[in-house]
Design an enzyme around this catalytic site. Sequence first.
Site, short mmCIF file in Angstrom:
data_model
loop_
_atom_site.label_atom_id
_atom_site.label_comp_id
_atom_site.label_asym_id
_atom_site.label_seq_id
_atom_site.Cartn_x
_atom_site.Cartn_y
_atom_site.Cartn_z
N TYR A 6 0.71 -1.15 -0.03
CA TYR A 6 -0.02 -0.08 0.07
C TYR A 6 0.73 1.03 -0.07
O TYR A 6 1.92 1.10 0.49
CB TYR A 6 -0.79 -0.08 1.16
N CYS A 7 0.18 2.23 -0.41
CA CYS A 7 1.11 3.63 -0.49
C CYS A 7 -0.25 4.85 -0.39
O CYS A 7 -1.44 4.43 -0.46
CB CYS A 7 1.86 3.94 -1.68
N THR A 8 0.27 6.09 -0.46
CA THR A 8 -0.86 7.05 -0.27
C THR A 8 -2.07 6.98 -1.18
O THR A 8 -3.19 6.98 -0.71
CB THR A 8 -0.14 8.47 -0.34
N CYS B 56 2.45 2.09 -5.52
CA CYS B 56 2.15 0.58 -5.67
C CYS B 56 1.90 -0.19 -6.70
O CYS B 56 2.25 -1.25 -7.13
CB CYS B 56 1.12 0.14 -4.75
N ILE C 40 -4.12 4.61 0.59
CA ILE C 40 -4.81 4.87 1.88
C ILE C 40 -6.02 6.14 1.97
O ILE C 40 -6.84 5.83 2.56
CB ILE C 40 -3.40 5.35 2.80
#
Length: 327
Positions: A183-185, A190, A212
Amino acid sequence: MAKPIRVLLYYKYVPIENAEQFAADHLAFCKSIGLKGRILVADEGINGTVSGDYETTQKYMDYVHSLPGMEDLWFKIDEEEEQAFKKMFVRYKKEIVHLGLEDNNFDSDINPLETTGAYLSPKEFKDALLDEDTVVLDTRNDYEYDLGHFRGAIRPDIRNFRELPQWVRDHKEEFMDKRVVVYCTGGVRCEKFSGWLVREGYKDVGQLHGGIVTYGKDPEVQGELWDGKLYVFDERIAVDVNHVDPIVVGKDWFDGTPCERYVNCGNPFCNRRILTSEENEDKYLRGCSHECRVHPRNRYVSENDLSQEEVVERLAAIGESLDVTPA
């Protein structure tokens, strides 16, 4: 009641012809409508965060959706009281996400349009978090993780995203045969990194679709199992994600107390992002180390117009002196 400013987070991997000229034209349009923000344009696509009032952001979304290949671009929208940026930047780069593969002898770069991990909805990702046989990997920088992260997620021992491929290779035996989800912002990192995992031979790779930001807005999961706040790359610095049982996980750099306030180290040649209270920022001259506190270019000292006597006094209060090596 709706807030007056909208912040748009978005990306799209799509081939852009003459990307340098595209970036120049894009900047001209953004300035013409009064938009603020930061956008990266590359041959491989576009990645940006921008802010403005409702009318301005609507004009921008309509404009982007009119561009070839971007008709279905997904904007993630936050409502805020104030602008998230002070200026407007559109820059051409070689890549919108630099994984550093070619720089570090990891073969060629990844094209997410050809190779990427399976998309997971917020509910599917939450289920993965609760599955003991699934490895959940945070792909962001260390300071992003320290402010907030998913419960149980692995924090790679790295400073930035470009170091992640080597870290994974160094720990390959630990989870090569397991399901790995990342996961990433907002999802852009990703897309590329999960594709690299697939190319490395990982058989079951997933990624949080929309990142996220989308997880926190989902009406079913409501950000549950996220601890702390989400670091964002604009004037807001941190935003809420968990709307069920939020907790603080960030710790003050100097005394370890709960903290969610980020500053950059006062030494411009260090610039480390550190969590600290206003009280400790003043006490430690915004320096993450003794060397940074006594550095002749310390920005905290110059910004607050401190005399040498005042600096000496504050250092003495924490048992230090102007000597480069602390007593």
